[in-house]
Write a protein that holds these residues in place. Structure first.
Motif, PDB file in Angstrom:
ATOM      1  N   ARG A 207      -5.580  28.633 -70.317  1.00  0.00           N
ATOM      2  CA  ARG A 207      -6.585  29.740 -70.453  1.00  0.00           C
ATOM      3  C   ARG A 207      -7.743  29.256 -71.565  1.00  0.00           C
ATOM      4  NH1 ARG A 207      -1.858  34.582 -71.418  1.00  0.00           N
ATOM      5  NH2 ARG A 207      -1.071  34.339 -69.165  1.00  0.00           N
ATOM      6  N   SER A 208      -8.692  30.050 -71.001  1.00  0.00           N
ATOM      7  CA  SER A 208     -10.042  29.542 -71.599  1.00  0.00           C
ATOM      8  C   SER A 208     -10.781  30.906 -71.874  1.00  0.00           C
ATOM      9  CB  SER A 208     -10.678  28.592 -70.750  1.00  0.00           C
ATOM     10  OG  SER A 208     -10.065  27.438 -70.488  1.00  0.00           O
TER      11      SER A 208
ATOM     12  N   SER B 208     -18.654  38.908 -59.367  1.00  0.00           N
ATOM     13  CA  SER B 208     -17.409  39.815 -59.580  1.00  0.00           C
ATOM     14  C   SER B 208     -16.163  39.158 -59.011  1.00  0.00           C
ATOM     15  CB  SER B 208     -17.954  41.008 -58.834  1.00  0.00           C
ATOM     16  OG  SER B 208     -18.213  41.073 -57.613  1.00  0.00           O
ATOM     17  N   ALA B 209     -16.318  38.659 -57.890  1.00  0.00           N
ATOM     18  CA  ALA B 209     -15.099  37.851 -57.530  1.00  0.00           C
ATOM     19  C   ALA B 209     -14.661  36.986 -58.249  1.00  0.00           C
ATOM     20  CB  ALA B 209     -15.202  37.448 -55.905  1.00  0.00           C
ATOM     21  N   LEU B 210     -15.368  36.115 -58.641  1.00  0.00           N
ATOM     22  CA  LEU B 210     -14.877  34.870 -59.764  1.00  0.00           C
ATOM     23  C   LEU B 210     -14.510  35.802 -61.012  1.00  0.00           C
ATOM     24  CD1 LEU B 210     -14.939  32.158 -60.990  1.00  0.00           C
ATOM     25  CD2 LEU B 210     -17.024  32.403 -61.514  1.00  0.00           C
ATOM     26  N   VAL B 211     -14.890  36.687 -61.440  1.00  0.00           N
ATOM     27  CA  VAL B 211     -14.480  37.497 -62.790  1.00  0.00           C
ATOM     28  C   VAL B 211     -13.069  38.049 -62.443  1.00  0.00           C
ATOM     29  CG1 VAL B 211     -14.527  39.386 -64.215  1.00  0.00           C
ATOM     30  CG2 VAL B 211     -16.545  37.888 -63.851  1.00  0.00           C
ATOM     31  N   ARG B 212     -12.689  38.642 -61.162  1.00  0.00           N
ATOM     32  CA  ARG B 212     -11.503  39.087 -60.897  1.00  0.00           C
ATOM     33  C   ARG B 212     -10.476  38.015 -60.901  1.00  0.00           C
ATOM     34  NH1 ARG B 212     -14.622  42.055 -57.172  1.00  0.00           N
ATOM     35  NH2 ARG B 212     -13.956  40.853 -55.537  1.00  0.00           N
ATOM     36  N   SER B 213     -10.866  36.867 -60.305  1.00  0.00           N
ATOM     37  CA  SER B 213      -9.995  35.832 -60.189  1.00  0.00           C
ATOM     38  C   SER B 213      -9.580  35.302 -61.589  1.00  0.00           C
ATOM     39  CB  SER B 213     -10.529  34.676 -59.196  1.00  0.00           C
ATOM     40  OG  SER B 213      -9.881  33.355 -59.139  1.00  0.00           O
TER      41      SER B 213
ATOM     42  N   THR C  19      -9.837  36.743 -64.418  1.00  0.00           N
ATOM     43  CA  THR C  19      -9.198  37.530 -65.307  1.00  0.00           C
ATOM     44  C   THR C  19      -7.522  37.635 -64.963  1.00  0.00           C
ATOM     45  OG1 THR C  19     -10.996  38.833 -65.583  1.00  0.00           O
ATOM     46  CG2 THR C  19      -9.055  39.935 -66.192  1.00  0.00           C
ATOM     47  N   ALA C  20      -7.563  37.731 -63.673  1.00  0.00           N
ATOM     48  CA  ALA C  20      -5.956  37.577 -63.262  1.00  0.00           C
ATOM     49  C   ALA C  20      -5.169  36.694 -63.490  1.00  0.00           C
ATOM     50  CB  ALA C  20      -6.038  37.698 -61.271  1.00  0.00           C
ATOM     51  N   ASP C  21      -5.834  35.556 -63.864  1.00  0.00           N
ATOM     52  CA  ASP C  21      -5.029  34.385 -64.298  1.00  0.00           C
ATOM     53  C   ASP C  21      -4.924  34.122 -65.654  1.00  0.00           C
ATOM     54  OD1 ASP C  21      -4.395  33.579 -61.737  1.00  0.00           O
ATOM     55  OD2 ASP C  21      -5.758  32.008 -61.635  1.00  0.00           O
ATOM     56  N   GLY C  22      -5.430  35.408 -66.601  1.00  0.00           N
ATOM     57  CA  GLY C  22      -5.238  35.370 -67.905  1.00  0.00           C
ATOM     58  C   GLY C  22      -6.353  34.929 -68.713  1.00  0.00           C
ATOM     59  N   HIS C  23      -7.532  34.418 -68.185  1.00  0.00           N
ATOM     60  CA  HIS C  23      -8.673  33.947 -68.960  1.00  0.00           C
ATOM     61  C   HIS C  23      -9.576  34.838 -69.634  1.00  0.00           C
ATOM     62  CE1 HIS C  23      -7.999  29.696 -67.265  1.00  0.00           C
ATOM     63  NE2 HIS C  23      -7.718  30.293 -66.080  1.00  0.00           N
ATOM     64  N   GLU C  24     -10.058  34.739 -70.574  1.00  0.00           N
ATOM     65  CA  GLU C  24     -11.055  35.617 -71.373  1.00  0.00           C
ATOM     66  C   GLU C  24     -12.335  35.549 -70.788  1.00  0.00           C
ATOM     67  OE1 GLU C  24     -12.668  36.424 -75.977  1.00  0.00           O
ATOM     68  OE2 GLU C  24     -11.259  34.912 -75.437  1.00  0.00           O
ATOM     69  N   VAL C  25     -12.730  36.541 -70.259  1.00  0.00           N
ATOM     70  CA  VAL C  25     -14.190  36.486 -69.489  1.00  0.00           C
ATOM     71  C   VAL C  25     -15.187  37.324 -70.381  1.00  0.00           C
ATOM     72  CG1 VAL C  25     -15.617  36.913 -67.402  1.00  0.00           C
ATOM     73  CG2 VAL C  25     -13.173  36.154 -67.190  1.00  0.00           C
ATOM     74  N   VAL C  26     -16.047  36.657 -70.802  1.00  0.00           N
ATOM     75  CA  VAL C  26     -16.982  37.176 -71.450  1.00  0.00           C
ATOM     76  C   VAL C  26     -18.483  37.385 -70.592  1.00  0.00           C
ATOM     77  CG1 VAL C  26     -18.845  37.044 -73.403  1.00  0.00           C
ATOM     78  CG2 VAL C  26     -16.737  36.104 -73.609  1.00  0.00           C
ATOM     79  N   ARG C  27     -18.974  38.541 -70.323  1.00  0.00           N
ATOM     80  CA  ARG C  27     -20.087  39.006 -69.377  1.00  0.00           C
ATOM     81  C   ARG C  27     -21.281  39.009 -70.000  1.00  0.00           C
ATOM     82  NH1 ARG C  27     -15.339  41.670 -68.169  1.00  0.00           N
ATOM     83  NH2 ARG C  27     -14.660  41.736 -66.435  1.00  0.00           N
ATOM     84  N   LEU C  28     -22.351  38.320 -69.665  1.00  0.00           N
ATOM     85  CA  LEU C  28     -23.561  38.720 -70.081  1.00  0.00           C
ATOM     86  C   LEU C  28     -24.023  39.910 -69.395  1.00  0.00           C
ATOM     87  CD1 LEU C  28     -22.933  35.327 -70.512  1.00  0.00           C
ATOM     88  CD2 LEU C  28     -25.651  35.164 -70.735  1.00  0.00           C
TER      89      LEU C  28
ATOM     90  N   ALA D 111     -13.795  27.079 -55.032  1.00  0.00           N
ATOM     91  CA  ALA D 111     -14.364  25.781 -55.263  1.00  0.00           C
ATOM     92  C   ALA D 111     -15.017  25.981 -56.573  1.00  0.00           C
ATOM     93  CB  ALA D 111     -15.472  25.832 -54.001  1.00  0.00           C
ATOM     94  N   ILE D 112     -15.698  27.050 -57.080  1.00  0.00           N
ATOM     95  CA  ILE D 112     -16.155  26.927 -58.511  1.00  0.00           C
ATOM     96  C   ILE D 112     -14.973  26.803 -59.335  1.00  0.00           C
ATOM     97  CG2 ILE D 112     -17.038  28.783 -59.988  1.00  0.00           C
ATOM     98  CD1 ILE D 112     -18.326  30.192 -57.717  1.00  0.00           C
ATOM     99  N   ARG D 113     -14.007  27.355 -59.309  1.00  0.00           N
ATOM    100  CA  ARG D 113     -12.736  27.069 -60.264  1.00  0.00           C
ATOM    101  C   ARG D 113     -12.178  25.626 -59.935  1.00  0.00           C
ATOM    102  NH1 ARG D 113      -8.516  31.718 -61.289  1.00  0.00           N
ATOM    103  NH2 ARG D 113      -8.039  29.963 -62.524  1.00  0.00           N
ATOM    104  N   HIS D 114     -12.171  25.069 -58.939  1.00  0.00           N
ATOM    105  CA  HIS D 114     -11.838  23.391 -58.575  1.00  0.00           C
ATOM    106  C   HIS D 114     -13.008  22.663 -59.594  1.00  0.00           C
ATOM    107  CE1 HIS D 114     -10.930  19.855 -56.475  1.00  0.00           C
ATOM    108  NE2 HIS D 114     -12.284  19.740 -56.310  1.00  0.00           N
TER     109      HIS D 114
END
Length: 298
Positions: free
Chosen positions: A3-4, A17-22, A24-33, A208-211
């Motif tokens: 978790r990052s 938006s698709a990346l943020v959903r993915s 967040t669903a895995d418990g990462h803390e997302v900071v949006r600019l 792929a981005i997450r990979h």
């Protein structure tokens, strides 16, 4: 990935938006600019065209992902809009890279958007990440876009460039416009249909981005495209087949040029791009074929 804390620029776009959903669903803390006044601790103010980022808001971020930029196909390419396309990418990337590099503890990875427009019109020639940049506005833009990330790379941060193809999705981009046309029975090939389109399912784009974020040692450019590019005519046939609609209409090249201006060169141009480095890194596509990519998009 553990978790990052992950900063995402362009979080409201199709891919972001698709990346943020993915994440967040895995418990990462997302900071949006965001371009407005932040409404909470999960937002950071920035102004990409003016080169401003509230660097303090990036403190503690392990990853920075930059997907921001005005839509290439949103408007006709007037001189003013071409300037916006450039500034929103180049100036925004430079500001974000400088802000990340200035942190007491810089992120461990900086992921920056780019596009297969880097290669220009490749005709029937298959190209991978070793190919040089092509000619034209988009190619020059992609080169500047990637070069703008130099400050963070020079600070020793692992830097990845996402040379993304045409994303198969209903919610935006080129395919977001194709789906309604084909569902209405108005779809058809563009020009002679022999130009290659290098596509990728939205699901695979995010995966792929997450990979690449997770892949220690992975840096530099990666083509985010399905393994087998297809011609526009083949993709037209697939859309008709999957959606059970006829595809009898064709848009002649002169009509496209009249309607789109300079942008028509990219619609009619051919890009036969393959994801060599992505495959070599061990990534596996969930929807490599066009039929399954279209079905996945709904």
């Amino acid at each position: 990935m553990e978790r990052s804390r992950i900063a995402v620029a362009g979080a409201s776009g199709l891919i972001g938006s698709a990346l943020v959903r993915s994440l967040t669903a895995d418990g990462h803390e997302v900071v949006r600019l965001v371009r407005r006044e932040p409404r909470g601790a999960d937002e950071v103010r920035w102004d990409p065209e003016r080169g401003h980022v509230d660097a303090a808001g990036l403190t503690g971020c392990d990853v920075v992902v930059n997907l921001a930029g005005a839509g290439v196909g949103d408007r006709r390419w007037t001189p003013e809009y071409k300037r916006l396309l450039r500034d929103s990418r180049v100036l925004g990337t430079a500001a974000l890279a400088e802000a990340a590099a200035s942190l007491p503890r810089p992120p461990r990875v900086f992921v920056n958007g780019s596009a297969i427009g880097f290669y220009g019109d490749t005709g029937d020639r298959v190209v991978d990440e070793d190919a040089p940049p092509g000619d034209g506005f988009l190619s020059a833009l992609c080169v500047e876009w990637e070069e703008a990330a130099a400050p963070v790379a020079e600070a020793g941060v692992r830097t990845v460039f996402l040379r993304t193809g045409l994303v198969v999705a209903r919610g935006g981009g080129a395919w977001g416009r194709l789906f309604p046309l084909f569902r209405a029975g108005l779809g058809g090939r563009l020009g002679d249909g022999r130009q290659y389109w290098s596509y990728i399912a939205l699901h695979d784009e995010v995966a792929a981005i997450r990979h690449l974020v997770d892949g220690d040692g992975l840096s530099g450019p990666f083509n985010l495209t399905a393994p087998q590019p297809l011609t526009n005519a083949e993709i037209t046939e697939a859309m008709a087949r999957v959606l059970h609609r006829p595809a009898v209409f064709a848009v002649p090249a002169p009509v496209l040029r009249a309607a789109l201006g300079e942008m028509a060169g990219d619609v009619l141009g051919s890009q036969r791009v393959v994801p060599r480095r992505l495959l070599e890194s061990g990534f596996r596509f969930a929807f490599p074929g066009i039929d399954e990519a279209i079905r996945a998009a709904g």
